[in-house]
Write a protein that holds these residues in place. Structure first.
Motif, PDB file in Angstrom:
ATOM      1  N   ALA A  92       1.099  -1.083   0.348  1.00 13.92           N
ATOM      2  CA  ALA A  92       0.198  -0.076  -0.466  1.00 13.92           C
ATOM      3  C   ALA A  92       1.160   1.091  -0.148  1.00 13.92           C
ATOM      4  O   ALA A  92       0.625   2.230  -1.036  1.00 13.92           O
ATOM      5  N   ALA A 126      -4.172   1.549  -3.628  1.00 16.55           N
ATOM      6  CA  ALA A 126      -3.699   1.988  -1.915  1.00 16.55           C
ATOM      7  C   ALA A 126      -4.380   1.784  -0.698  1.00 16.55           C
ATOM      8  O   ALA A 126      -4.516   0.798  -0.168  1.00 16.55           O
ATOM      9  N   ASP A 177      -4.909  -2.036   1.296  1.00 20.07           N
ATOM     10  CA  ASP A 177      -4.101  -1.511   3.468  1.00 20.07           C
ATOM     11  C   ASP A 177      -5.376  -1.527   3.976  1.00 20.07           C
ATOM     12  O   ASP A 177      -5.837  -2.315   5.320  1.00 20.07           O
TER      13      ASP A 177
END
Length: 219
Positions: free
Chosen positions: A187, A213, A217
């Motif tokens: 991420a 990302a 995450d």
């Protein structure tokens, strides 16, 4: 439920360091840091000469911002077991938190000398150089990590950060892409690529990387 079972176990075996360790970990996972640290202190009472117990307690105290006490525990761990690499890393970070960058570098270099094959020791040296703003030495340290462990996310991200600071976006992208080639769910690398795309005016790519990302995450 697991926490309550462990509490019952500890009441019955108050001097059982293994049970205390389990309870401390369960409390930490539930966000009960104060209670977890209290149990770790009990582990130290049961095993006063345990380097591992001192290292765990010291690390927990550092995370809570209790730097002085945390450093004492970590130094106790090193006095008992100088080879305890995680404790060394935590002491290095403690020195950095205190602003004692000379001591941080001295210990990091000593650890690398004692553990020349350790990726973590090499990373620690790179981090200290980075904090000290000695970018050439930091780059050298992180490149040594990548030479031995291609795609290492910590080294690749650090080198990308250094390149971004100097305005070398192509080098930054190359390091970040290398990290993603080995770990597509990195991420931090995706977020940095989003920042680079935004700086280049490529809004579509910036949004795409940012979405990736966030998705990485959340996993």
């Amino acid at each position: 439920e697991a926490e309550e079972i462990l509490r019952l176990l500890v009441r019955e075996y108050a001097d059982d360091a293994a049970a205390l360790d389990l309870l401390s970990d369960a409390l930490r996972r539930q966000g009960k840091d104060e209670e977890s640290i209290a149990v770790l202190k009990r582990v130290k009472e049961v095993r006063p000469d345990s380097a591992a117990a001192s290292a765990r307690l010291g690390s927990a105290l550092l995370v809570r911002g209790e730097t002085a006490e945390g450093m004492r525990e970590l130094e106790n761990a090193l006095a008992v077991a100088p080879q305890l690499e995680k404790a060394v890393e935590q002491v290095v970070m403690g020195f950095i938190q205190q602003g004692d960058l000379d001591s941080a570098l001295e210990l990091a270099l000593e650890n690398l000398t004692n553990n020349p094959e350790s990726i973590r020791a090499q990373l620690s040296v790179g981090v200290v150089y980075l904090v000290r703003q000695e970018m050439e030495l930091a780059s050298e340290a992180f490149k040594k990590v990548l030479a031995r462990e291609p795609g290492n996310p910590h080294a690749a991200t650090a080198l990308a950060t250094i390149a971004m600071q100097s305005g070398d976006l192509e080098t930054a992208k190359r390091h970040l892409q290398e990290s993603l080639d080995h770990n597509p769910e990195n991420a931090e690398a995706l977020l940095n690529l989003s920042k680079i795309a935004a700086r280049e005016g490529n809004d579509g790519a910036a949004r795409s990387y940012l979405q990736d990302a966030i998705a990485a995450d959340s996993q």
